[in-house]
Structure formats: structure tokens, C-alpha cells
Design a protein around this motif. Structure first.
Motif, PDB file in Angstrom:
ATOM      1  N   ARG A  47      23.300  64.879  77.802  1.00 30.43           N
ATOM      2  CA  ARG A  47      24.336  64.919  78.208  1.00 30.43           C
ATOM      3  C   ARG A  47      25.169  63.450  78.226  1.00 30.43           C
ATOM      4  N   GLN A  51      27.708  63.186  83.398  1.00 28.04           N
ATOM      5  CA  GLN A  51      27.787  64.940  83.519  1.00 28.04           C
ATOM      6  C   GLN A  51      26.613  65.467  84.527  1.00 28.04           C
ATOM      7  N   HIS A  82      27.967  69.184  71.427  1.00 26.60           N
ATOM      8  CA  HIS A  82      28.863  69.180  72.466  1.00 26.60           C
ATOM      9  C   HIS A  82      30.312  69.725  72.001  1.00 26.60           C
ATOM     10  N   GLU A  83      30.884  69.152  70.973  1.00 25.94           N
ATOM     11  CA  GLU A  83      32.155  69.464  70.556  1.00 25.94           C
ATOM     12  C   GLU A  83      32.189  71.051  70.051  1.00 25.94           C
ATOM     13  N   ILE A  85      30.262  73.212  71.360  1.00 26.58           N
ATOM     14  CA  ILE A  85      30.253  74.279  72.501  1.00 26.58           C
ATOM     15  C   ILE A  85      31.506  74.046  73.364  1.00 26.58           C
ATOM     16  N   TYR A  86      31.843  72.890  73.509  1.00 24.03           N
ATOM     17  CA  TYR A  86      33.066  72.867  74.344  1.00 24.03           C
ATOM     18  C   TYR A  86      34.274  72.153  73.862  1.00 24.03           C
ATOM     19  N   SER A  87      34.369  72.048  72.605  1.00 26.59           N
ATOM     20  CA  SER A  87      35.511  71.689  71.698  1.00 26.59           C
ATOM     21  C   SER A  87      36.091  70.180  71.801  1.00 26.59           C
ATOM     22  N   ARG A  89      34.487  65.736  72.075  1.00 32.14           N
ATOM     23  CA  ARG A  89      33.335  64.742  72.053  1.00 32.14           C
ATOM     24  C   ARG A  89      33.815  63.583  72.490  1.00 32.14           C
TER      25      ARG A  89
END
Length: 193
Positions: A47, A51, A82-83, A85-87, A89
Motif C-alpha cells: 500500500r 492508505q 495500483h495503476e 486497479i485504480y487508474s 499511481r
């Protein structure tokens, strides 16, 4: 084993991975999996600092260990996941490594024994076990259709819809345009016109 990209404890991680690998090998050995049929997949939970949630990131240690020189690769793998999954970084943020995981995967000798157990060939005409009243949405009414017991169908048996095929663990409804064939292992293979 909590560590971070700022204070990376490669030795502690290697110890943790060694313990996981030892337990994984023991587990597979006790399950009767020979060493050549064992496979291991590593992942870490990571993480961004502050976070409250982690994401799982696969990685491959070198001979079951992690060295300080691998830190940039681990951090980059985290940023990419991370990018993905969540778009987003955040390359400048500290990455915390909160946990280490190992998947122990094994194939026991004889696992493919089921391939030797084929159902008997269909002999004679396929006959239904009865009739069932089923509501047909396309017709807007109930219709009486034949019911076949899968256990009474041999390999090579052909059944055309509309009908029902009853098995111990499922019931298949075949519409008018569906055609079923029973394969050598008792699977219902359906084709649609």
C-alpha cells in the motif's frame, strides 16, 4: 513482516519467505505431491503510506530470497498494479510492504485417473424417463417435454430439445434449437442451431 521502500528489510523478508516456503513444501509433501510436481507463487501485500488497504502483487524472488537490489522492481510492480486497479499511481510516495504470501501448488501422481474412467457407450435408442410440464417463455404457456436421466445415457447418446436432462448435481433445460451429445466422460455437450 512490515517494511517499506524507505527502510527495506531484505533480510527479514528472506527469513519470512524461507519460513513460508518450508511450510509450503511440507504441506505438499504431506499431501503426497512429489518435489518435481510442486510449484510456488509468491505475492506481497502493499500500500502507499497512510492508505488503509493493501493490494496483492505477485513477484518472483531469486532462489526464495529478496535482496536490496530487488527493491526498485518490487516498488515498480506495486505502482503498476495500483495503476491497473485504480487508474492512478504515485511514484514519489513511500510503498509499505505489509505482508508476504505463498501459494503452494501441486499435482499428485494419479490426478488424471479420471481420464481412464469412461462411461459406457450408448446401446440402442435413447428413451426418456418421463414427461415434465415446463413453462416456455417464447410460447407463453406450459408444454410437456421429455425428461432424460443422465445416468441412463451412454457416450454417443444424442438428445434434441426441447427436453430436460436430470443429473445428480444439475438439471439442464434444452430449448428447441439445442442438441446434446454425451461425450466419453459423461459430459453433456450442447450445440445450438
Amino acid at each position: 513482516m512490515l517494511t517499506s521502500s524507505e527502510a527495506f528489510d531484505a533480510e527479514g523478508i528472506t527469513d519470512a519467505l524461507g519460513g513460508l516456503l518450508k511450510a509450503g513444501r511440507q504441506f505438499l509433501a504431506e499431501a503426497g505431491v512429489s518435489p518435481e510436481n510442486q510449484r510456488f507463487e509468491f505475492a506481497f501485500l502493499g500500500r502507499y503510506e497512510y492508505q488503509s488497504f493493501e493490494i496483492e502483487v505477485p513477484f518472483t524472488p531469486t532462489d526464495g530470497s529478496v535482496t536490496p537490489s530487488q527493491l526498485p522492481r518490487l516498488v515498480e510492480d506495486f505502482h503498476r498494479m495500483h495503476e491497473r486497479i485504480y487508474s492512478i499511481r504515485s511514484d514519489e510516495d513511500v510503498v509499505e510492504f505489509t505482508g508476504w504470501k505463498l501459494r503452494s501448488i501441486g499435482k499428485r501422481d494419479g490426478q488424471d485417473v479420471w481420464l481412464n474412467h469412461k462411461v459406457r457407450p450408448q446401446v440402442g435408442t435413447v428413451t426418456s424417463a418421463g414427461i415434465r410440464s415446463v413453462y416456455s417463455h417464447s410460447l407463453g404457456r406450459r408444454e410437456d417435454i421429455p425428461v432424460y436421466k443422465l445416468s441412463s445415457l451412454g457416450s454417443g447418446a444424442l438428445v434434441d430439445g426441447p427436453c430436460v436432462i436430470d443429473a445428480d448435481t444439475f438439471t439442464a433445460f434444452l430449448k428447441k434449437s439445442h442438441h446434446a451429445a454425451i461425450d466419453d466422460y459423461g459430459n453433456v455437450v450442447v450445440t445450438v442451431d
